[in-house]
Enzyme design. Structure first.
Site, PDB file in Angstrom:
ATOM      1  N   SER A 323     -11.077  17.363   8.810  1.00 11.64           N
ATOM      2  CA  SER A 323     -11.486  17.080  10.189  1.00 11.64           C
ATOM      3  C   SER A 323     -10.999  15.729  10.706  1.00 11.64           C
ATOM      4  O   SER A 323     -10.960  15.505  11.915  1.00 11.64           O
ATOM      5  CB  SER A 323     -13.002  17.121  10.287  1.00 11.64           C
ATOM      6  N   HIS A 366     -20.792  25.564  19.221  1.00  4.51           N
ATOM      7  CA  HIS A 366     -21.338  24.325  19.763  1.00  4.51           C
ATOM      8  C   HIS A 366     -21.588  24.416  21.258  1.00  4.51           C
ATOM      9  O   HIS A 366     -22.111  23.503  21.863  1.00  4.51           O
ATOM     10  CB  HIS A 366     -20.367  23.173  19.511  1.00  4.51           C
ATOM     11  N   CYS A 379     -16.245  19.860  16.104  1.00  6.67           N
ATOM     12  CA  CYS A 379     -16.137  21.266  16.481  1.00  6.67           C
ATOM     13  C   CYS A 379     -14.734  21.772  16.210  1.00  6.67           C
ATOM     14  O   CYS A 379     -13.754  21.223  16.681  1.00  6.67           O
ATOM     15  CB  CYS A 379     -16.472  21.423  17.975  1.00  6.67           C
TER      16      CYS A 379
END
Lengths: 610, 387
Positions: A323, A366, A379
């Site tokens: 991420s 989300h 996300c």
């Protein structure tokens, strides 16, 4: 006089003359031989006598000291005495060795090493027999010197690493030469010195040329035992240059203790200068083990340890950035105009690409997300959607600017360059075209992409500082002024703001680790990178979370951060192999690390003011 | 013949006073001897690194003691030695046997008999005892007797028995010296040359047998002598370094106390067997030649004294001892210069060592005694009257 007497006297006189003639002949032989040796061959023997008398030896230069940023000695020399054997000066070197071993027994490995070295080393080169002689051993050897022709006691240098095991991966270690090191060497006389230790890893290896210095030459008169009677001529050795590092050994040791239980990496970079304050790979080991030849037992222990202590994971460990790569994708989106501060994506928990579903880590989605929110919640869907519009090329280009895909040359050897996959690369590697699925994987830092913790830290440092810094471990390589990085400051601010929210806003993935050191806060980004998916079969068998998997299949946990948030100075990465979630394992470690960094910063500033 | 008769009448009660004897010394002979010893002490001073200790001072002391012994022996009655020649020989032989039984082990060989205050080396005594015994044996022998094989059996046995014991010690150098000294006396007495030729041929043919009796280290010495370069760091080391030391002296030498080879210990046994190398290194060819001339003078005087002696016992004694001395010099010099295997024979009067010095001076004392009593008449069986 009676007849017999007369006869006898006559014969005796004759025979005396005969004997005298023989003696004169013998005398002529002696004098002739003297003339031959002293006059005809005199020159030759004079030369041989000089050769006997004079010995030319190299003397050991002292190796440069390695200092940390605060002047703490990380590697220094200590004088030792060593016994060496010079084959040429021993009448029978095997006998000398046997006698030596009777006085000072050595273990079998050493004896076989010595015997091997005695065989391959040139006759005039000393072979190290025993290092680190104690006072008793020296006395013993001196007393028995007449029985030990060829044995000499020489001053040697030992390398010491006094500043703790936390520095080992940066400083490295030296060890004695092996046959391989010397094979084919003709240029460097240092390699012929017994007890010379060459840098094997870390700065000791990469800065070998600077640290080693030049050997001196000592011409001395020696006696038949090979002992120096007096020095005739001496060129002193040239000491190696000292090396000053940017690391802070306090921080190194702190981080090493902090992460001792894990196979982990930590990097701390000053985002304004590019100085690396900490470069830690755990578990670490004591470099002093290597200066005396390391025992087989210890070596095997290090070699077969499941957490690979010998590897510097910061430089050569390759991991998917996960991420954290979303920062890169976000920046690429902003740069290309695909993303604006207000552009939103509605996350329903998945993105459909052809027949294939790409899931967000949050099953139910989300909802509507801006860039900052997408970073804060990490996300996936936001970046799946945006990446399709940005295109892989733009993402790759941005990543390259941030330091992915190439070695950063911080001053150590064995740095990996990581992999920044392009369509060309995929074609070459797999003979397959780049597909949109690859782009989606790339957008969340998975797939072919991999990077070292150092590269991740560099990217974060460049984003946090807005400068095109080049991280380095060497004080001498610190740039005096660093140009701005080629991104709009506004875009960088947006990314930083997203990172701020990750840590400091309720609901951020790392809200639990927010810090406040005199108002200084930390911003960051978590990542949990898959080592292996939990298979359908395992799911049926009840394996629900990562914790149920064997350790080696668990996810890597990464946390990248910078602080303080208002005026960024330090960027850092903590990566825990198989640590599970980034927010759960790596972030708390980062919290402690960053707090310590900021506290050191504070106390150093105070010190400076005084 | 009346002249001789008159002379003999005069000599019948040949009895010199002490003053006559002291004045009758051959002082030139003694001077040459002392000069060599002084040279030796000088070299030992250098070998000691420019110090009297440990060698030069002790050698000087031994020299003085030995000189005293020389005087006592020189002033003694030559007949005494004639009378007790066989007894001395027997004692020497007994000591040799004793050494092989309870010998003190030194230098890897049994050569000494520890008498508490002094290490007695019976092989040294034997060098003189054998000459004395042979001189006595041949004193009254006529040429015909000497040329008969039967007459020659006892003297040959007299030589072979001690040689066997000395070889067993093992001391090849001394054994060789005894053989050569006895052989020299046989030659002087007129033993036919062909007998020597036969004997030497026989010895040469039995070489393989002797070889098998040699000790390992002796074999090695002989082999390295034949090819010293084969093992320059092993046994050949001594010979190689010895030649380097000698040769590096050149014509004029490196100067007193300036010898690098000796001072840096490249010479083994430099104070004993290899002392010539030190002299040659520091004083060059000149120094070595001076020494050779002194030795030549001592040997020549030995011959002159023998020639001037009227009795055969004295003649043979002086010649036997001179042959001994000459062989000593020749063997040592040859071995140091690489002409001969290293057999462990010191350089007489120069090398450090008490027993050797004392034995040599006893020998010279006997030669002086012969010189002083050169006109003495000794009967065929040792009586005062000539028969």
């Amino acid at each position: 006089m009676s007849v017999w007497k007369y006869e006898k006297t006559r014969v005796m006189t004759q025979r005396m003359i005969g004997l005298a003639v023989i003696f004169v002949l013998m005398g002529c032989i002696i004098i002739g031989r003297l003339f031959y040796l002293q006059v005809l061959q005199g020159e030759k023997y004079l030369l041989l006598a000089e050769k006997n008398r004079i010995s030319v030896r190299l003397t050991m230069p002292s190796r440069g000291t390695i200092y940390d940023r605060n002047g703490v000695k990380l590697a220094e020399n200590a004088k030792t005495f060593q016994a060496v054997l010079i084959k040429e000066e021993a009448r029978d070197y095997r006998q000398t060795l046997d006698r030596f071993l009777k006085l000072i027994p050595l273990d079998e490995d050493e004896v076989s090493r010595i015997q091997k070295e005695l065989r391959w080393k040139r006759a005039f080169m000393p072979v190290r027999i025993k290092d680190n002689l104690s006072f008793d051993e020296m006395t013993l050897l001196q007393l028995n010197a007449p029985d030990l022709p060829g044995i000499q006691i020489e001053e040697g240098m030992m390398r010491f690493y006094p500043a703790g095991t936390g520095n080992t991966h940066v400083v490295g270690y030296v060890s004695l030469l092996t046959e391989k090191d010397v094979a084919g060497n003709t240029s460097d006389p240092l390699l012929d010195l017994p007890g010379y230790r060459i840098g094997r890893t870390g700065i000791e290896s990469s800065m070998e040329a600077v640290l080693k210095g030049k050997p001196g030459v000592r011409k001395s008169e020696i006696n038949a035992m090979g002992r120096t009677v007096r020095v005739l001529e001496e060129t002193p050795p040239e000491s190696g240059q000292d090396v000053f590092l940017t690391i802070d050994s306090r921080l190194q040791n702190y981080a090493t203790r902090l992460m001792a239980r894990y196979a982990a990496s930590a990097v701390v970079i000053n985002v304004r200068t590019g100085e690396i304050l900490a470069l830690v790979s755990t578990p670490s080991f004591d470099a002093n083990l290597f200066t005396v030849p390391i025992s087989v037992k210890n070596w095997n222990k290090l070699l077969h340890h499941k957490y690979r202590p010998l590897q510097n994971k910061v430089l050569s460990g390759l991991y998917s950035p996960g991420s954290i790569f979303k920062l890169v994708v976000g920046l690429a989106g902003l740069e290309s105009g695909v993303i604006t501060a207000s552009s939103k994506v509605d996350c329903q928990g998945k993105t459909k690409l052809g027949n294939h579903l790409f899931h967000c880590w949050k099953k139910n989605g989300h909802g509507s997300m801006t860039l900052e929110q997408a970073l804060m919640h990490s996300c996936d869907v936001y970046f799946y959607e945006m990446a399709q519009k940005i295109g892989a090329d733009k993402i790759i280009e941005t990543a390259r600017k941030l330091g992915f895909g190439e070695a950063l040359n911080v001053g150590l050897n064995s740095e990996s360059s990581g992999l920044l996959p392009t369509s060309d690369w995929k074609l070459r590697r797999f003979n397959d075209a780049w597909r949109m699925g690859d782009t989606l994987n790339l957008s969340i830092g998975q797939g072919f992409l991999n990077a070292t913790p150092l590269q991740i830290a560099t990217a974060v440092a460049r984003i946090a500082g807005g400068r095109n810094l080049h991280p380095t471990l060497l004080k001498s390589n610190v740039e005096s002024s660093i140009e701005k990085i080629d991104f709009k400051e506004y875009y960088l601010k947006l990314i930083r703001s997203g990172m701020y929210d990750v840590v400091n806003r309720v609901g951020g993935t790392a809200y639990a680790v927010r810090i406040n050191v005199d108002g200084q806060k930390m911003a960051g980004k978590t990542a949990t990178t898959q080592v292996r998916r939990i298979s359908l079969k395992e799911r049926e068998e009840g394996v629900k979370s990562q914790d149920d998997l064997p350790e080696k299949y668990r996810d890597h946990a990464i946390f990248a951060a910078f602080a303080p948030t208002d005026k960024p100075k330090y960027a850092a990465v903590v990566l825990v192999e198989h640590g599970g979630g980034g927010s759960r394992t790596a972030a708390p470690l980062m919290k402690q690390l960053m707090q310590y960094v900021l506290e050191l910063d504070k106390s150093d500033k105070k010190e400076l003011k005084k | 013949m009346s002249f001789f008769k008159d002379r003999n009448c005069y000599l019948k009660d040949y009895n010199l006073s002490l003053t006559d004897k002291v004045l009758g010394f051959n002082y030139l002979y003694l001077l040459f001897i002392c000069l060599v010893v002084v040279m030796g002490i000088g070299v030992l001073y250098s070998v000691g690194g420019g110090h009297f200790n440990p060698w030069a001072s002790k050698q000087l002391f031994r020299f003085i003691v030995s000189l005293g012994v020389l005087y006592v022996i020189a002033l003694s009655n030559l007949r005494f030695w004639m009378k007790y020649a066989y007894v001395i020989y027997a004692i020497g032989l007994i000591l040799l046997v004793a050494v092989s039984v309870v010998g003190h082990v030194g230098m890897g060989a049994q050569r000494w008999l520890n008498l508490g205050f002094f290490n007695l080396q019976p092989s040294e005594i034997m060098k003189i005892a054998l000459v004395l015994a042979l001189a006595r044996y041949f004193h009254g022998a006529s040429l015909e007797e000497v040329r008969s094989l039967k007459f020659m059996i006892p003297p040959v046995l007299m030589m072979i028995i001690p040689v066997a014991f000395i070889l067993e010690q093992p001391d090849l150098g001394t054994a060789l010296m005894l053989v050569f000294a006895a052989g020299g006396i046989f030659y002087l007495m007129g033993v036919q040359i062909w007998k020597f030729v036969v004997l030497i041929s026989a010895a040469a043919l039995s070489m393989p047998l002797i070889w098998s009796f040699l000790h390992e280290y002796q074999k090695k010495r002989v082999l390295t002598f034949l090819n010293p370069e084969s093992d320059p760091l092993g046994s050949g080391y001594h010979i190689a370094q010895s030649k380097i030391t000698l040769g590096s002296g050149g014509v004029f030498g490196k100067g007193f106390l300036q010898g690098t080879q000796s001072r840096l210990n490249f010479i083994p046994e430099k104070q004993t067997d290899f002392i010539l190398t030190v002299l040659s290194e520091e004083f060059g060819l000149i120094g070595a030649l001076v020494l050779c001339l002194l030795y030549a003078a001592i040997i020549a005087y030995g011959f002159i004294i023998a020639h001037r002696c009227n009795n055969f016992f004295g003649k043979i004694l002086a010649l036997g001892l001179t042959i001994n001395f000459a062989l000593y010099v020749f063997i040592n010099m040859s071995m140091v210069m690489g002409l001969m295997p290293v057999v462990g024979v010191p350089l007489p009067l120069m090398s450090y060592g008490g027993t050797a010095m004392l034995t040599l001076f006893i020998g010279f004392g006997l030669v002086e005694c012969v010189f002083i009593n050169r006109e003495m008449v000794i009967g065929r069986r040792g009586s005062i009257d000539d028969e």
